[in-house]
Design a protein around this motif. Structure first.
Motif, PDB file in Angstrom:
ATOM      1  N   UNK A   3     -10.830   4.474  -5.476  1.00 17.03           N
ATOM      2  CA  UNK A   3     -10.000   3.720  -4.546  1.00 17.03           C
ATOM      3  C   UNK A   3      -8.548   3.970  -4.897  1.00 17.03           C
ATOM      4  N   UNK A   4      -7.771   4.355  -3.888  1.00 18.20           N
ATOM      5  CA  UNK A   4      -6.369   4.702  -4.106  1.00 18.20           C
ATOM      6  C   UNK A   4      -5.474   3.780  -3.287  1.00 18.20           C
ATOM      7  N   UNK A   5      -4.439   3.268  -3.920  1.00 19.20           N
ATOM      8  CA  UNK A   5      -3.487   2.382  -3.246  1.00 19.20           C
ATOM      9  C   UNK A   5      -2.964   3.060  -1.982  1.00 19.20           C
ATOM     10  N   UNK A   6      -3.007   2.359  -0.854  1.00 19.06           N
ATOM     11  CA  UNK A   6      -2.671   2.964   0.440  1.00 19.06           C
ATOM     12  C   UNK A   6      -1.368   3.783   0.406  1.00 19.06           C
ATOM     13  N   UNK A   7      -0.270   3.229  -0.134  1.00 18.61           N
ATOM     14  CA  UNK A   7       0.978   3.993  -0.093  1.00 18.61           C
ATOM     15  C   UNK A   7       0.921   5.312  -0.878  1.00 18.61           C
ATOM     16  N   UNK A  29       0.567   2.301   6.104  1.00 22.19           N
ATOM     17  CA  UNK A  29      -0.640   1.481   6.201  1.00 22.19           C
ATOM     18  C   UNK A  29      -1.388   1.694   7.510  1.00 22.19           C
ATOM     19  N   UNK A  30      -0.615   1.854   8.619  1.00 22.41           N
ATOM     20  CA  UNK A  30      -1.285   1.984   9.920  1.00 22.41           C
ATOM     21  C   UNK A  30      -1.987   3.335  10.032  1.00 22.41           C
ATOM     22  N   UNK A  31      -1.626   4.276   9.164  1.00 18.17           N
ATOM     23  CA  UNK A  31      -2.279   5.592   9.177  1.00 18.17           C
ATOM     24  C   UNK A  31      -3.679   5.569   8.584  1.00 18.17           C
ATOM     25  N   UNK A  65     -11.220   6.382  -1.215  1.00 17.29           N
ATOM     26  CA  UNK A  65     -11.025   5.303  -0.249  1.00 17.29           C
ATOM     27  C   UNK A  65      -9.618   4.750  -0.372  1.00 17.29           C
ATOM     28  N   UNK A  66      -8.963   4.484   0.775  1.00 17.32           N
ATOM     29  CA  UNK A  66      -7.694   3.759   0.700  1.00 17.32           C
ATOM     30  C   UNK A  66      -7.984   2.305   0.353  1.00 17.32           C
ATOM     31  N   UNK A  67      -7.132   1.675  -0.434  1.00 17.09           N
ATOM     32  CA  UNK A  67      -7.325   0.258  -0.738  1.00 17.09           C
ATOM     33  C   UNK A  67      -5.995  -0.425  -1.032  1.00 17.09           C
TER      34      UNK A  67
END
Ligand code: NAD
Length: 229
Positions: free
Chosen positions: A33-37, A91-93, A69-71
């Motif tokens: 899991x990877x931080x969204x930004x 984030x919206x991406x 995964x984005x998280x």
């Protein structure tokens, strides 16, 4: 083989990456899991082979990451996400990056996991002494660094196989004074350690899941560099 989900991998410098490698070397399947930004840069670097040297396992093969995964561990479900974050381009991406949605996505893709690793922390005011830390800064540190583990475990326990294990990373600043580890980060690690005992009792009894934390030594990760360690 075992399947491990490692939350908090965004490059090859931190503890999350190193733990992923050890687990891969021991034969586990790795999902992260990877931080969204940080998602785009991490995924493109991975694709472009930037991490290939760091992917080499003791047997000479390359660590495979089955899925990234984005998280964002400070949001449990979509209702918790403020408008400005929702509309933020980074984030919206991506989608389904709140903790609940993340666990649902992992369940859909893989069914279950055996190992949950929490290797993430954030304290927006970490460079400020505790005495100068704002309420918001303090609560943000606790939210990202302590409650994030409670939330992850809560959502992942139902998809963890009995006998599974979870682990987080703490730091000695919870018990001794480490000047520079401010912004409520020392408090956040103390909470994480206490929660580890309580959660080990609860998740152990109810679901046969182990809960541990490792007090790690100093490592020049991206997070550590940001606070001048
Ligand atoms: P790191 O930068 O590799 O890992 C921290 C990760 O947390 C980053 O990938 C970052 O993107 C992610 N993150 C931040 N906020 C997030 C959020 N809201 N949702 C999801 N991910 C988020 O740095 P690291 O030092 O390897 O940190 C991993 C763990 O090890 C942390 O818990 C840290 O406190 C702990 N630790 C580090 C040291 C050290 O010296 N580096 C020492 C003891 C403990």
């Amino acid at each position: 083989g075992k399947r491990a989900f490692i939350a908090g991998v965004a490059d090859d410098h931190g503890y999350g990456w190193a733990i992923a490698k050890s687990l891969a070397a021991a034969g586990a399947e790795i999902i992260v899991g990877t931080w969204v930004p940080a998602l785009n840069i991490f995924e493109s670097s991975l694709r472009r082979g930037k991490f290939d040297e760091s992917r080499i396992l003791p047997d000479g093969s390359l660590m495979e990451i089955t899925k990234v995964y984005p998280m964002d561990a400070v949001y449990d479900s979509p209702e918790d996400v403020p408008e400005d974050v929702k509309s933020n381009k980074r984030y919206s991406g991506s989608s389904k990056w709140t903790v609940k949605e993340l666990a649902e996505a992992v369940k859909q893709d893989f069914g279950s996991i055996d190992i949950l690793v929490h290797s993430l922390a954030n304290g927006p005011e970490v460079t400020k002494p505790l005495l100068e830390t704002s309420r918001n800064g303090y609560l943000a540190a606790i939210s990202a660094s302590s409650y994030s583990f409670v939330s992850l475990l809560k959502e992942f326990v139902p998809i963890m196989n009995p006998g599974g294990a979870s682990i987080s990373l703490t730091y000695i600043a919870s018990e001794r004074i480490i000047p520079g580890y401010g912004g409520g980060m020392s408090s956040a690690k103390a909470a994480l350690e206490s929660d580890t005992r309580v959660l080990a009792f609860e998740a152990g009894r109810k679901h046969k899941i182990r809960v541990n934390t490792i007090s790690a030594g100093p490592l020049r990760s991206r997070a550590a560099k940001a606070i001048g360690f």
